[in-house]
Scaffold this active site. Structure first.
Site, short mmCIF file in Angstrom:
data_model
loop_
_atom_site.label_atom_id
_atom_site.label_comp_id
_atom_site.label_asym_id
_atom_site.label_seq_id
_atom_site.Cartn_x
_atom_site.Cartn_y
_atom_site.Cartn_z
N LEU A 1 0.83 -1.21 0.00
CA LEU A 1 0.00 0.00 0.00
C LEU A 1 0.86 1.26 0.00
O LEU A 1 0.34 2.37 -0.06
CB LEU A 1 -0.91 0.02 1.24
CG LEU A 1 -2.14 -0.86 1.19
CD1 LEU A 1 -2.94 -0.71 2.47
CD2 LEU A 1 -3.01 -0.52 -0.01
N ILE B 1 6.60 4.83 1.38
CA ILE B 1 6.45 6.17 0.82
C ILE B 1 5.64 7.05 1.78
O ILE B 1 5.95 8.24 1.95
CB ILE B 1 5.83 6.10 -0.59
CG1 ILE B 1 6.88 5.53 -1.55
CG2 ILE B 1 5.35 7.47 -1.08
CD1 ILE B 1 6.36 5.08 -2.88
N TYR C 1 13.74 -11.54 -6.45
CA TYR C 1 12.32 -11.83 -6.68
C TYR C 1 11.56 -12.03 -5.37
O TYR C 1 10.35 -11.91 -5.29
CB TYR C 1 12.15 -13.06 -7.57
CG TYR C 1 12.23 -12.69 -9.04
CD1 TYR C 1 11.36 -11.73 -9.57
CD2 TYR C 1 13.17 -13.26 -9.88
CE1 TYR C 1 11.44 -11.36 -10.90
CE2 TYR C 1 13.25 -12.88 -11.22
CZ TYR C 1 12.38 -11.93 -11.72
OH TYR C 1 12.45 -11.55 -13.03
N ASP D 1 12.89 0.26 1.45
CA ASP D 1 12.21 1.45 1.99
C ASP D 1 13.19 2.47 2.56
O ASP D 1 12.90 3.66 2.59
CB ASP D 1 11.18 1.04 3.05
CG ASP D 1 9.88 0.56 2.41
OD1 ASP D 1 9.52 1.09 1.35
OD2 ASP D 1 9.24 -0.34 2.96
N CYS E 1 28.39 -1.58 -11.22
CA CYS E 1 28.86 -2.76 -10.49
C CYS E 1 29.08 -3.94 -11.44
O CYS E 1 30.04 -3.94 -12.19
CB CYS E 1 27.91 -3.09 -9.34
SG CYS E 1 28.73 -4.02 -8.05
N ARG F 1 31.74 -8.66 -4.47
CA ARG F 1 32.82 -9.49 -3.98
C ARG F 1 34.02 -9.45 -4.94
O ARG F 1 35.16 -9.51 -4.55
CB ARG F 1 32.31 -10.95 -3.90
CG ARG F 1 32.77 -11.71 -2.70
CD ARG F 1 32.13 -13.09 -2.70
NE ARG F 1 30.77 -13.09 -2.20
CZ ARG F 1 30.44 -12.94 -0.92
NH1 ARG F 1 31.36 -12.77 -0.02
NH2 ARG F 1 29.19 -12.97 -0.54
N HIS G 1 27.69 1.74 -6.55
CA HIS G 1 26.26 1.90 -6.84
C HIS G 1 25.83 3.35 -6.63
O HIS G 1 25.30 3.69 -5.56
CB HIS G 1 25.43 0.99 -5.92
CG HIS G 1 25.56 -0.46 -6.23
ND1 HIS G 1 24.78 -1.08 -7.19
CD2 HIS G 1 26.38 -1.41 -5.73
CE1 HIS G 1 25.11 -2.36 -7.25
NE2 HIS G 1 26.08 -2.58 -6.38
N GLU H 1 23.34 4.83 -7.69
CA GLU H 1 21.88 4.98 -7.57
C GLU H 1 21.41 5.17 -6.12
O GLU H 1 20.36 5.76 -5.89
CB GLU H 1 21.16 3.78 -8.21
CG GLU H 1 21.31 2.43 -7.51
CD GLU H 1 22.52 1.62 -7.96
OE1 GLU H 1 23.50 2.24 -8.47
OE2 GLU H 1 22.53 0.38 -7.81
N1 GLN Z 1 28.45 -10.30 -8.79
C1 GLN Z 1 29.38 -9.22 -8.76
C2 GLN Z 1 30.28 -9.27 -7.54
O1 GLN Z 1 29.95 -9.89 -6.57
C3 GLN Z 1 28.68 -7.87 -8.87
C4 GLN Z 1 27.82 -7.53 -7.71
C5 GLN Z 1 26.85 -6.40 -7.98
O2 GLN Z 1 26.60 -6.05 -9.13
N2 GLN Z 1 26.28 -5.83 -6.94
O3 GLN Z 1 31.32 -8.67 -7.54
#
Ligand code: GLN
Length: 534
Positions: A15, A19, A54, A71, A382, A463, A508, A510
């Site tokens: 719901l 947000i 998923y 969240d 990544c 990793r 990352h 984002e």
């Molecule tokens: N599978 C890759 C790693 O472990 C990239 C991980 C990711 O894209 N967050 O380095």
């Protein structure tokens, strides 16, 4: 002393409690209050780090390296709060802590029970989050739906919290569904009555109801909900579907939800109108000047939540460039079958996100080759960077068998591989390179042009790393290593000269993008895509 708002959810999941919580944070922050937000997740995993996207959607990573619920991304995007490992607590963490204490003998022979030991631990976590953040208001979102067995201890702790902290220092907001039944042409309040009834059985009387609805709620409907649910009519808030999630704070503000909460807390705060947010975020999101099509080439494209922060960061970059970013979700396995030319012909930019495991990798590599050869703007994140390196090694340097040891342990050319320190690790949970690391940017690079600075801190979750044994060769062939984590000499950014926008990062970005401050890499990417179009 902090004030506390508990946000619960009823009737169905999805719901928008996250947000809602973030939007309440926004309207209170705009009144000059320092806010913090935390989320309880009623599952037994310690964190979502080992879950399949998923099952759970994106794993959001904090600066201090916690793998958390998505969240928390909303909390950071809507407000100025900085989340940490204290802001996401799961059933698994709570039980783990209590059992460890029991084994240590700390309970002096007592029987350990859900009430009071588990609920006490939950309450301690709430107080800890308030203390660490030093916030005036802590918003506590309780995951799950009222009536679930799993979330009972959290609701019980929330009930007790008002006893401990004092009536006027705790506010309960309940997010509920008020469905519109098309065939009857009627709005139905019964599910809300039932869900509030269940909440009252637990001992929680909500102070406000956030009613998710497709249709407007008439005064009559609001009166009915108010009467049956024992909530003041003005605190029955209509939360109708809107065009942009960033409108929600404005919707709440219009119905003076901030005033309702502040008067409950007996707080007098400066006035605010959220005009900047409305003008710089909402108006621009709703009325973009143009449009660009961007392909997101991933393997979890069927699930809306799997790349949540990336979709948001692209939307922010659209806001910054005054255009709508239309995302074309491309399954990387389809590229393997049908070819990149066919599936990417119509787009102005290609984004390859993070991920794990070999499935779909060859499609991602093909997409990157397409972007490199056709000079289509490309952003790799990544795993997207690791694939860009593999593609360059294969396609430009002639290392046909180049690969990551994640996909082929004994590959002849391990251009992406594990550091020795990672090879020793046996446990999967919480053992990657996680959280914020500094990256030194070379001055003559595209990265420097977009960031406008030579040192940036970005969040990691991986990793595998670029294998420095191949640095000289790839550099000689034209791959520019423009960002480095100096302390360990690890490659963080690669780019291609002579291409309008080809940049890939080991981190990352984002996770740090905001609606009113798009991340530079995304902003630059959408700008390049716009230029490519014209
Ligand atoms: N599978 C890759 C790693 O472990 C990239 C991980 C990711 O894209 N967050 O380095």
């Amino acid at each position: 002393m902090a004030k506390y708002i508990f946000v619960t959810g009823g009737v169905i999941s999805s719901l928008g409690k996250g947000i809602t919580s973030a939007s309440i944070g926004k309207i209170l922050e705009s009144r000059g209050l320092k806010v913090a937000l935390m989320k309880f997740d009623p599952y037994i995993n310690i964190d979502p780090g080992t879950m399949n996207p998923y099952q759970h959607g994106e794993v959001y990573v904090t600066d201090d390296g916690a793998e958390t619920d998505l969240d928390l991304g909303h909390y950071e995007r809507f407000t100025h709060t900085k989340t940490t490992k204290f802001n996401n607590v799961t059933t698994g963490q709570v039980y783990n802590a209590v059992i460890a204490r029991e084994r240590h003998g700390d309970y002096l022979g007592k029987t350990i029970q859900v009430i009071p030991h588990i609920t006490n631990e939950i309450k301690e976590r709430i107080k800890k989050a308030a203390e660490v953040s030093q916030a005036a208001v802590l918003i506590v979102e309780i995951g799950g739906t009222v009536g679930d067995i799993e979330s009972l201890p959290f609701l019980e702790a929330a009930r007790q919290f008002r006893l401990d902290a004092g009536y006027q220092n705790v506010f309960y907001a309940h997010v509920t569904l008020v469905p519109y039944i098309k065939v009857a042409g009627e709005i139905k309040t019964k599910p809300t009555q039932h869900s509030v009834g269940t909440l009252r059985e637990i001992g929680i009387q909500p102070d406000a109801l956030i009613c998710r609805t497709e249709e407007s709620l008439s005064e009559e409907v609001k009166e009915k909900i108010s009467l049956f649910c024992n909530v003041r009519k003005e605190a029955v808030i209509e939360a109708r579907d809107v065009g942009s999630i960033y409108q929600v704070p404005l919707v709440f503000k219009k119905q003076i939800l901030d005033e309702i909460i502040l008067s409950h807390f007996n707080l007098i705060c400066k006035f605010s109108d959220l005009k900047d947010w409305e003008k710089n975020v909402v108006e621009r999101a709703l009325h973009p000047g143009g449009k660009v099509k961007i392909a997101l080439v991933g393997k979890y494209i069927a699930l809306q939540d799997a790349y949540k922060s990336i979709y948001e960061a692209l939307a922010h970059a659209g806001i910054a460039n005054n255009c709508k970013v239309e995302i074309v979700r491309v399954d990387s396995e389809d590229i393997e079958k049908k070819g990149a030319d066919k599936l990417l012909a119509q787009v102005s930019g290609v984004l390859v996100p993070g991920g794990f495991g070999y499935r779909g990798i060859e499609g991602k590599i093909k997409a990157i080759k397409f972007a490199r050869e056709n000079k289509v703007p490309f952003l790799g994140l990544c795993l997207g960077m690791q694939c860009a390196v593999i593609e360059f090694a294969r396609g430009v340097c002639g290392l046909k068998e180049a690969n990551s040891t994640e996909f082929q342990l004994k590959t002849r050319h391990p251009v992406i591989s594990l550091l020795a320190e990672q090879k020793k690790i046996k446990d999967l949970g919480g053992t990657m390179r996680l959280g914020a690391y500094p990256c030194k940017i070379k001055k003559n690079s595209l990265a420097f042009k977009v960031f406008g600075q030579s040192l940036v801190w970005e969040r990691h979750r991986h990793r595998y790393e670029f294998n420095n044994a191949y640095r000289k060769l790839l550099e000689k062939k034209g791959l520019f290593f423009s960002g480095i984590y100096l302390k360990k000499n690890l490659v963080e950014v690669v780019e291609l000269k002579g291409h309008p926008y080809f940049i890939a990062v080991q981190f990352h970005p984002e996770f740090k993008s905001k609606p009113d401050k798009a991340h530079p890499l995304f902003k630059g990417f959408i700008k390049a895509a716009q230029d490519a179009k014209t």
